[in-house]
Design a protein around this motif. Structure first.
Motif, mmCIF file in Angstrom:
data_model
loop_
_atom_site.group_PDB
_atom_site.id
_atom_site.type_symbol
_atom_site.label_atom_id
_atom_site.label_comp_id
_atom_site.label_asym_id
_atom_site.label_seq_id
_atom_site.Cartn_x
_atom_site.Cartn_y
_atom_site.Cartn_z
ATOM 1 N N VAL A 101 54.955 6.733 -13.957
ATOM 2 C CA VAL A 101 54.548 7.182 -12.621
ATOM 3 C C VAL A 101 53.032 7.358 -12.578
ATOM 4 C CG1 VAL A 101 54.682 9.092 -10.966
ATOM 5 C CG2 VAL A 101 56.766 8.259 -12.074
ATOM 6 N N TYR A 146 60.385 14.196 -8.711
ATOM 7 C CA TYR A 146 60.661 15.332 -9.602
ATOM 8 C C TYR A 146 60.277 16.595 -8.839
ATOM 9 C CZ TYR A 146 61.009 17.886 -14.012
ATOM 10 O OH TYR A 146 61.379 18.735 -15.004
ATOM 11 N N ILE A 158 57.377 9.892 -16.652
ATOM 12 C CA ILE A 158 56.197 10.424 -15.974
ATOM 13 C C ILE A 158 54.970 9.571 -16.295
ATOM 14 C CG2 ILE A 158 54.680 12.422 -15.739
ATOM 15 C CD1 ILE A 158 57.449 12.685 -14.373
ATOM 16 N N ILE A 217 54.350 12.641 -8.014
ATOM 17 C CA ILE A 217 55.368 13.088 -8.968
ATOM 18 C C ILE A 217 56.405 13.944 -8.246
ATOM 19 C CG2 ILE A 217 55.826 14.470 -11.035
ATOM 20 C CD1 ILE A 217 53.032 13.689 -12.047
#
Length: 194
Positions: free
Chosen positions: A176, A134, A173, A130
């Motif tokens: 992901v 991000y 997310i 992640i």
């Protein structure tokens, strides 16, 4: 004293650095994550046990690596510095203080990204994945949290454990997380604590 080319293990690393290695020496050490660092010993802080090693990266830029000598698993002196007295605190050269501060800050941030001890391997690996897209991310206990408040990922770190304030961020997310778990299972097999 560890002879030229000989290795010191974790218990002997502190003595080797503290008593026998002059600044300016070329050293090789291994950190707790099995990363091998080789370069010039440019600074050592006795009270905190921190050392700084200057090395040249593949793109010919100088890197400063800040390490805690108590956490090194291996240490080897490749070449002792000539004409440097034992116990000298700094070599006779200018050290770019802003580069040192930047290296320390980067190491502190990297340590904070490792995560709590009770987090599963899958949780730690998911954090890294992640964090590639991000970057405004941190651990809050064992919860992965986007610092903008967009999302959190609770253990066991599956797509159903992603919560947040914005639907777009949560959906992104979740994708992901799903992709990560597919790849993780292919690489490591099914994990009950992931």
């Amino acid at each position: 004293m560890v002879a030229h080319g000989a290795m010191a293990t974790a218990g002997k690393v502190e003595n080797e650095l503290q008593h026998y290695v002059p600044l300016g020496s070329i050293v090789m050490c291994v950190d707790p994550y099995a990363n091998k660092i080789e370069g010039e010993l440019v600074a050592m802080d006795e009270p905190t046990g921190m050392i700084i090693i200057k090395s040249t990266s593949t793109d010919q830029k100088e890197d400063l690596t800040v390490l805690n000598r108590d956490l090194l698993t291996e240490f080897e002196v490749k070449k002792y510095a000539p004409n440097n007295t034992r116990g000298a605190f700094m070599p006779e050269r200018n050290v770019n203080e802003s580069a040192v501060r930047k290296a320390i800050t980067e190491k502190e941030e990297a340590i904070n990204r490792v995560g709590p001890k009770d987090v599963s391997v899958a949780g730690r690996e998911l954090f890294k994945v992640i964090n590639k897209t991000y970057t405004n991310l941190e651990w809050r206990g064992n919860i992965i949290q986007g610092l903008d408040g967009d999302f959190v990922v609770h253990p066991p770190y599956k797509s159903g454990d992603v919560k947040g304030n914005t639907e777009d961020a949560v959906a992104r997310i979740k994708k992901v997380v799903d992709k990560f778990h597919q790849d993780f299972v292919k690489k490591h097999g099914p994990q009950s604590d992931s």
